[in-house]
Every structure is written in C-alpha cells, then in structure tokens.
Design a protein around this motif. Structure first.
Motif, mmCIF file in Angstrom:
data_model
loop_
_atom_site.group_PDB
_atom_site.id
_atom_site.type_symbol
_atom_site.label_atom_id
_atom_site.label_comp_id
_atom_site.label_asym_id
_atom_site.label_seq_id
_atom_site.Cartn_x
_atom_site.Cartn_y
_atom_site.Cartn_z
ATOM 1 N N ALA A 1 -2.106 6.218 -9.866
ATOM 2 C CA ALA A 1 -1.669 6.039 -8.503
ATOM 3 C C ALA A 1 -2.652 5.711 -7.545
ATOM 4 C CB ALA A 1 -0.474 6.966 -8.253
ATOM 5 N N VAL A 2 -3.613 6.798 -7.426
ATOM 6 C CA VAL A 2 -4.814 6.688 -6.361
ATOM 7 C C VAL A 2 -5.616 5.223 -6.716
ATOM 8 C CG1 VAL A 2 -6.823 7.668 -5.752
ATOM 9 C CG2 VAL A 2 -5.056 9.120 -5.973
ATOM 10 N N VAL B 1 -4.179 9.864 -11.074
ATOM 11 C CA VAL B 1 -5.109 8.972 -11.031
ATOM 12 C C VAL B 1 -4.860 7.404 -10.889
ATOM 13 C CG1 VAL B 1 -7.441 8.411 -12.262
ATOM 14 C CG2 VAL B 1 -6.806 10.817 -12.040
ATOM 15 N N PHE C 1 2.892 5.808 -10.032
ATOM 16 C CA PHE C 1 2.862 7.295 -10.243
ATOM 17 C C PHE C 1 3.988 7.499 -11.243
ATOM 18 C CE2 PHE C 1 4.041 11.601 -9.840
ATOM 19 C CZ PHE C 1 3.022 12.279 -10.248
ATOM 20 N N ILE D 1 0.862 -1.222 -0.198
ATOM 21 C CA ILE D 1 -0.206 0.009 0.120
ATOM 22 C C ILE D 1 0.928 1.156 -0.163
ATOM 23 C CG2 ILE D 1 -1.551 1.427 1.687
ATOM 24 C CD1 ILE D 1 -2.991 -1.397 1.978
ATOM 25 N N VAL D 2 2.004 1.301 0.710
ATOM 26 C CA VAL D 2 2.982 2.223 0.686
ATOM 27 C C VAL D 2 3.592 2.634 -0.495
ATOM 28 C CG1 VAL D 2 4.863 3.488 1.947
ATOM 29 C CG2 VAL D 2 3.280 2.426 3.186
ATOM 30 N N LEU E 1 -3.620 2.495 -5.255
ATOM 31 C CA LEU E 1 -3.674 2.436 -3.823
ATOM 32 C C LEU E 1 -5.152 1.729 -3.445
ATOM 33 C CD1 LEU E 1 -2.565 3.797 -1.356
ATOM 34 C CD2 LEU E 1 -3.923 5.947 -1.915
ATOM 35 N N HIS E 2 -6.317 2.303 -3.888
ATOM 36 C CA HIS E 2 -7.461 1.739 -3.511
ATOM 37 C C HIS E 2 -7.599 0.209 -3.845
ATOM 38 C CE1 HIS E 2 -8.259 5.967 -2.872
ATOM 39 N NE2 HIS E 2 -8.989 5.732 -2.088
ATOM 40 N N PRO F 1 1.538 2.832 -5.002
ATOM 41 C CA PRO F 1 1.264 4.109 -5.458
ATOM 42 C C PRO F 1 2.270 4.916 -6.117
ATOM 43 C CG PRO F 1 0.217 3.670 -3.337
ATOM 44 C CD PRO F 1 1.049 2.784 -3.565
ATOM 45 N N VAL F 2 3.439 4.866 -5.223
ATOM 46 C CA VAL F 2 4.526 5.812 -5.563
ATOM 47 C C VAL F 2 5.264 5.200 -6.866
ATOM 48 C CG1 VAL F 2 6.717 6.402 -4.833
ATOM 49 C CG2 VAL F 2 5.031 6.457 -3.248
ATOM 50 N N LEU G 1 -5.695 -1.388 -1.055
ATOM 51 C CA LEU G 1 -6.364 -1.393 0.281
ATOM 52 C C LEU G 1 -7.494 -2.460 0.225
ATOM 53 C CD1 LEU G 1 -6.754 0.023 3.127
ATOM 54 C CD2 LEU G 1 -8.398 1.526 1.563
#
Lengths: 159, 105
Positions: free
Chosen positions: B79-80, B77, B52, B44-45, B83-84, B48-49, B87
């Motif tokens: 990356a987010v 967008v 991106f 999760i950390v 992330l989700h 996204p990075v 999660l």
C-alpha cells in the motif's frame, strides 16, 4: 474466569494495544491537519495573483494527506491483532503501543514541517518559479521523517 | 448616423463576444485543471486503501502457508509503495504538464 488471566496476560493487556492504535491515527491526523491548514493558507494567498499555479501548489496538501495514511496503515495493522486478554499478552500490548507512538509522533513532526515549508514554498514559487524544485526536495525530506516512523513501527509490529 | 451607431453597437457586441469567449476558455481551463487534480487526489487517497485490502485478500488466498503477520506486512508495504508511485506520477505531471499549460496562457 479470573484464573484465565495471569501475570503475562493481565486484563489490562489490550489497553496498551488499543492506545497504540489510537495514538497512531490521532497524532498522524494532528500533524496532517496542521500541514494541510498551514500550506492551505499559503495556497489561498498565492492563488489570488497566480491562479494557474494551483496544480503545482496542491502538492504540500497531498503530502500532508499521505502522513495521515501512514498512521491509518499502522492503526489498521494493530487493530487487526487486538484480541481478548487471554490471547493477548502484555508484551504484545507494549510492542503495539510503541509502534503506534513511533508512527504517530513522527507523523506529527513531519506534518508540522510540511505545513511550514509548504506555506513559505508556495508563496515563494509564485514569485520565482525556479524555487519549485527546491520546494519539492524539502517537502520530500520532510515526508521521509514520517516514513522512518512507519518503518520503525512495522519493524516493531513484526516482533 | 444610423450606420455609425450600428458600427458602434456591432463593435460593442464583438468586444462582448470576445470577453465571453475569453471567459469560456478560462472556465474550460479551470475545469480541466480541476478534473486532473481531482483524479490524482482520489488516486492518492483511495489507491493505497484498495491495494492494502486487495493485496491482503489475494496474498492470503494464493500463499496460504504465510503467517498472518507476514500477510499484513506485505499488504502494508504494498500500500505504501502504491502511494508513493501515485505521488511520483502526480509530481511528474504537475512539473511537466503544469509548465506547458502556463506557456499556453
């Protein structure tokens, strides 16, 4: 040198953009830190009696960490556009300040909500496991507050 | 007498071994739970990075006609979204995998 800056491109134009990038990550990290600390105390109190629930109870901490990633994304986007005053209009600076403030304060609000809900929810889940679904739903509704701020910030950034 | 004492000592060692085995199984469970949590938290950390910057590079290279702002928006967008998704996978695992392990206890 002084002729290259004008009313539309003043020397202090990038100041607003820099403040936008800084406020995006500062306020998001503030909210995420509060959420992590508050729900972390709840996890520490709960895990003494129910250590097998660690995996479920880490979720508020993870969600608080995601708030900081929203701020990081916007701060990186704004920082990529920063330039010398000749190529960076005052209008762009205002837009970037607004984008950074919107994601920063939304993230702070969401982090506070996640912290309080996570603390109470984790303690309650140890007593009544059926509360877990409700806790997740409330946490998701707290999380989307930060997501709304991110959407508004990205929309402003495209102007 | 010596037999009795032998039995008693053997019983004590059995109990000690059981306790040790229990402790070991607890340690193993803690270790496996730690591994799972560490994996998902790092996912999760860092996902996204990585998404991106990879998306930014690839989109820039493939669709060269896109403007810089559009490339940035697409990368953010993506990356987010990544992330989700991660999660959601973690919550799914915690909800279904966590209840199974607690039943085993």
């Amino acid at each position: 040198m002084s002729t290259s800056t004008s009313a539309d491109n003043p020397i202090y134009g990038p100041f607003f953009g820099v403040m936008g990038a800084a406020s995006a990550i500062i306020f998001s990290a503030l909210g995420a830190a509060y959420g992590t600390a508050k729900s972390g105390t709840g996890i520490a109190a709960m895990s003494v009696m129910r250590p097998e629930l660690i995996m479920k109870s880490i979720i508020p901490v993870v969600m608080a960490g995601i708030i900081a990633i929203y701020g990081l994304v916007v701060a990186v986007l704004i920082a990529g556009q920063l330039d010398v005053p000749q190529n960076y209009s005052l209008y762009k600076g205002f837009i970037h300040l607004g984008a950074g403030l919107s994601v920063g304060f939304s993230g702070m609000a969401a982090g506070f909500a996640i912290g309080i809900v996570g603390d109470a929810g984790v303690r309650g889940t140890a007593q009544q496991p059926r509360l877990f679904v409700g806790m997740i739903l409330i946490l998701i509704f707290a999380e989307v507050l930060g997501l709304y701020g991110l959407i508004v910030a990205i929309y402003m950034y495209t102007k | 007498m010596s037999n009795k004492s032998k039995k008693a000592t053997s019983g004590a060692t059995d109990g000690g071994q059981q306790k040790l085995a229990k402790q070991r199984s607890h340690d193993y469970q803690d270790y496996s739970a730690f591994k799972v949590v560490l994996f998902y938290c790092s996912l999760i950390v860092f996902l996204p990075v990585v998404t991106f910057f990879v998306l930014k590079g690839f989109v820039l290279e493939r669709f060269f006609t896109m403007s810089d702002i559009k490339v940035n928006i697409a990368a953010a967008v993506g990356a987010v979204a990544a992330l989700h998704v991660s999660l959601g996978v973690y919550i799914y695992r915690a909800y279904f995998g966590g209840s199974k392990s607690s039943k085993e206890d």
